[in-house]
Each structure stands twice: as C-alpha cells, then as structure tokens.
Design an enzyme around this catalytic site. Structure first.
Site, PDB file in Angstrom:
ATOM      1  N   TYR A   1       8.975   7.767  10.496  1.00  0.00           N
ATOM      2  CA  TYR A   1       8.133   6.772  11.150  1.00  0.00           C
ATOM      3  C   TYR A   1       8.868   5.432  11.158  1.00  0.00           C
ATOM      4  O   TYR A   1       9.776   5.201  10.363  1.00  0.00           O
ATOM      5  CB  TYR A   1       6.773   6.631  10.466  1.00  0.00           C
TER       6      TYR A   1
ATOM      7  N   ARG B   1       8.079  -0.375   1.012  1.00  0.00           N
ATOM      8  CA  ARG B   1       7.554  -0.590  -0.333  1.00  0.00           C
ATOM      9  C   ARG B   1       7.836  -2.009  -0.842  1.00  0.00           C
ATOM     10  O   ARG B   1       6.975  -2.656  -1.434  1.00  0.00           O
ATOM     11  CB  ARG B   1       8.174   0.413  -1.313  1.00  0.00           C
TER      12      ARG B   1
ATOM     13  N   GLN C   1       8.646  -5.089 -17.885  1.00  0.00           N
ATOM     14  CA  GLN C   1       9.798  -4.937 -18.776  1.00  0.00           C
ATOM     15  C   GLN C   1      11.134  -5.115 -18.072  1.00  0.00           C
ATOM     16  O   GLN C   1      12.131  -5.477 -18.705  1.00  0.00           O
ATOM     17  CB  GLN C   1       9.761  -3.578 -19.466  1.00  0.00           C
TER      18      GLN C   1
END
Length: 397
Positions: free
Chosen positions: A217, A111, A38
């Site tokens: 990290y 990500r 969407q």
C-alpha cells in the site's frame, strides 16, 4: 527518600505507541505524568501500519487526526487476491459510506510518523518524557507505587502503567508465560512509488499464498510504496530469529505470480521481524501496576490491530481514570474498569488474529474453499467487521 512534592501522579513505563497514548490520555485528565523509556532516544522501527476506524476515531477525539491524515494515506479499498493465480477474491469499500458507518476513515501511515505525532502531543501536554531510564522494579507500597530505576533513582507515583511491549519485564508480576513464536517472519520495506510500477495504486492489497502472504500500500501521501512479506520460516522454527537474506525469502514465494515475486526487491533484506504473540490472560493488574498494549495483549498482525488496540487501551484508561486526579475516584476502581472493559475484547482480537492468519496461508482444498468464501462477500458488506471497527465495539467514546 524521594521528595513527595516532586513525584508524578502516574508513571508510564515504555515510550512506544501504547505508552505515549496512555500518557497523553492521563494528562488530559489533569494528571502529572512521567514517561520512562529505556532507549537513549524516542523512535519507532519499522515501515507502515494500518489504522482502522476504531483507532482513527480516537485520533480524532485527541485532535490528532488531521495531522495523521496529512502524513498518511487514505486507501480506497482493501483488496484480497490469490498469490498463486492473481485472482481478486474480494474487496472492501473504504469510501464515504464506510466513513459514515464507522465515524472515521481507514488510514495507512508510517510507524515513525504516528509515533512522532503522539510524541509531539505529549510534549505539548507538558508530560515529563525521559529516555535512558531503565526500570529495575515496580512495587506497591502504602497504597501507591515505588519505581526503582537501574540508576538507583526512586520515584513514588500513585500508579504505574506498564507499556513495555512484547517482552515486558513487568508482565512477570501478573503472569509467568512467555512469548509464543508463530513460525512466521516478516520482511518489510519502503521504496519511492515513482518508478515502482505501482504509481496508480490506491488500495491496500493483500496476496494470499500457501504458507505466505504479501501486503502492499502507499504511504506519505502516496510518495512511498510499503511492502510486507510474511512467510513460514524453517530457520525461525529451528530457533534462529535473525537469518536475513534472500534465499529463504525467494523460496517461500517461488510459486507465486511474478507481481508478488518481484516485490521481494522492495524489501530490506538485512533484518527481519520474527512474529510472536502471547495467549490471552484475564488479569493485567498487580496492586498499583496495570499492563496495557503489547505488554498485556501482544497479537499477530493479521487483523492489523496491534496499534489500534493500544490506542483503545489508552482511551479506556483515560475514561476510567477521569475521577482519580480530582479525588472523586481511585486507581483501584480505574484499573478494575480497564480490565473489565478490555480483557475480553483484546482476547477475542488475539484469538481471531491467529485464526485469520491460518486461513490466509492454506493450500489444497482448504485454499479452494477459502477463495469461494471470500468471493461470496460483497464490497459493501460490513457483517464481518462491525464487531472490530464499530463505534460501540470498543466501549470507548
């Protein structure tokens, strides 16, 4: 009526990790797949995420692990420390013995990098990837599905995969529940590792504090330092999702060691992520609609399994639907198999994530006992992780 010849075999609703991975797996079986997102463009918001071997084994099977390794970072250890004293409580070795046991490495990756890897794989597979496509309804009609978009367009595939996330509109077809607020919020941030004081960091380090924790990290081959701060938020408990800034954040970590308090400078202070999950549900299917990913089993992040479980869903769906497109199987059987294999496992991960988070944030005698338990664990002890990361744990190849 839509032209049947132009209809895909399956529609995937949602262009996040779960949707892209599912679309890729279905296309590997020969299915004609349309994915509907969407948002006006594909993308992933956030910073780093951790991929345990139950996820990296699947990237390896899909031919994507080398690219992920190139974009990510392989830590040497998982290290847990007390945020009040700085004391190391335990560490998990992630070297050769670990990789041999679990068949793939532990990887940390941005990500957006993982999302991009999956998106490009879907593009190479010829999947019809559509943005700006809001789904108004999904119905089961005459042994198939009907997807109606807000634009009025109608698509009639054989089945629909609902991967529309935590606040899934499609979940209402199988459950009337709502997301559950945890009272905790997360602040995230990435900075250049050079000059950060963590140039030699090669581990995932977690600091446990009362009602808070902090994770650090490296990312992107060590060029970036990723920091995540999670704490119990009075403003979120009062119903305010976004109350960004430093005051409440600094108060939450006031009793922690200087190393933890100084890490607040690495965070983006203009946005925070309220932490929700949902209670497990036994049914993900309504006719020709199947839920996967956060639409089916949103979980708190303490086991670092959100993306991992989404990839597992996609892999099991790929296996279960292998005979659908050549006529030797059916969507009904495929959906039933996915549900049978996945609901119990994801329910355990959801419940364990809640319990794990509670143990991280204790104080007083509970903190003393937790620290003693962690310090009793050896770095090469896999007894606590085989159920989650083991080669046979997920019932995937």
């Amino acid at each position: 009526m839509p032209d049947a010849a132009q209809n895909p075999d399956v529609v995937v609703v949602g262009g996040g990790m779960a949707g892209l991975a599912a679309a890729l797996g279905l296309s590997r079986n020969g299915g004609r797949v349309t994915l509907l997102e969407q948002a006006p463009e594909f993308g992933e918001v956030g910073a780093g995420l951790q991929l345990a071997p139950n996820a990296t084994r699947l990237l390896k099977e899909w031919g994507l692990l080398d690219e992920a390794l190139e974009r990510g970072f392989q830590p040497k250890h998982l290290v847990f420390r007390d945020a009040i004293t700085g004391e190391e409580l335990t560490r998990q070795e992630l070297g050769d013995a670990y990789i041999e046991r679990y068949g793939a490495p532990y990887l940390v990756i941005h990500r957006s990098d993982l999302h991009g890897i999956l998106l490009r794989a879907c593009e190479r597979a010829g999947i019809d990837l559509r943005t700006g496509s809001h789904v108004a309804s999904v119905e089961t009609i005459d042994g198939g599905a009907r997807v109606t978009l807000s634009s009025g367009e109608v698509i009639e595939p054989g089945a629909v995969i609902g991967a529309d996330g935590l606040k899934s509109s499609l979940r209402a077809q199988v459950s009337d529940d709502e997301p559950v607020g945890s009272a905790y919020v997360a602040y995230r941030g990435t900075v250049d590792r050079a000059g950060s004081g963590h140039e030699n960091l090669e581990d995932v380090v977690v600091f446990f504090g009362p009602d808070c924790h902090l994770v650090q990290y490296p990312l992107r081959g060590g060029a970036l330092l990723n920091t995540v701060a999670v704490f119990k938020s009075k403003s979120f408990e009062s119903g305010i999702e976004q109350s960004p800034g430093r005051e409440e954040l600094e108060e939450a970590y006031a009793d922690c060691i200087p190393e933890v308090r100084s890490a607040i400078d690495n965070l983006w202070h203009g946005i925070r992520w309220p932490m929700y999950d949902r209670s497990p549900i036994p049914n993900w299917v309504n006719g020709r609609l199947l839920l996967i990913g956060d639409a089916a089993h949103p979980m708190l992040q303490y086991l670092a399994q959100g993306a991992c479980q989404a990839l597992e869903d996609a892999a099991v769906l790929e296996q279960a639907s292998a005979g659908v497109f050549d006529g030797s199987g059916s969507w009904d059987d495929a959906f039933a198999q996915v549900q049978e294999v996945r609901t119990g496992r994801t329910a355990r991960v959801q419940a364990t994530a809640r319990q794990w988070g509670e143990s991280w944030h204790v104080d007083g005698i509970a903190r003393t006992l937790r620290n003693l338990l962690f310090k009793s664990k050896r770095a090469d002890d896999y007894g606590y992780t085989d159920w989650l990361w083991g080669k046979d744990a997920a019932a995937t190849r």
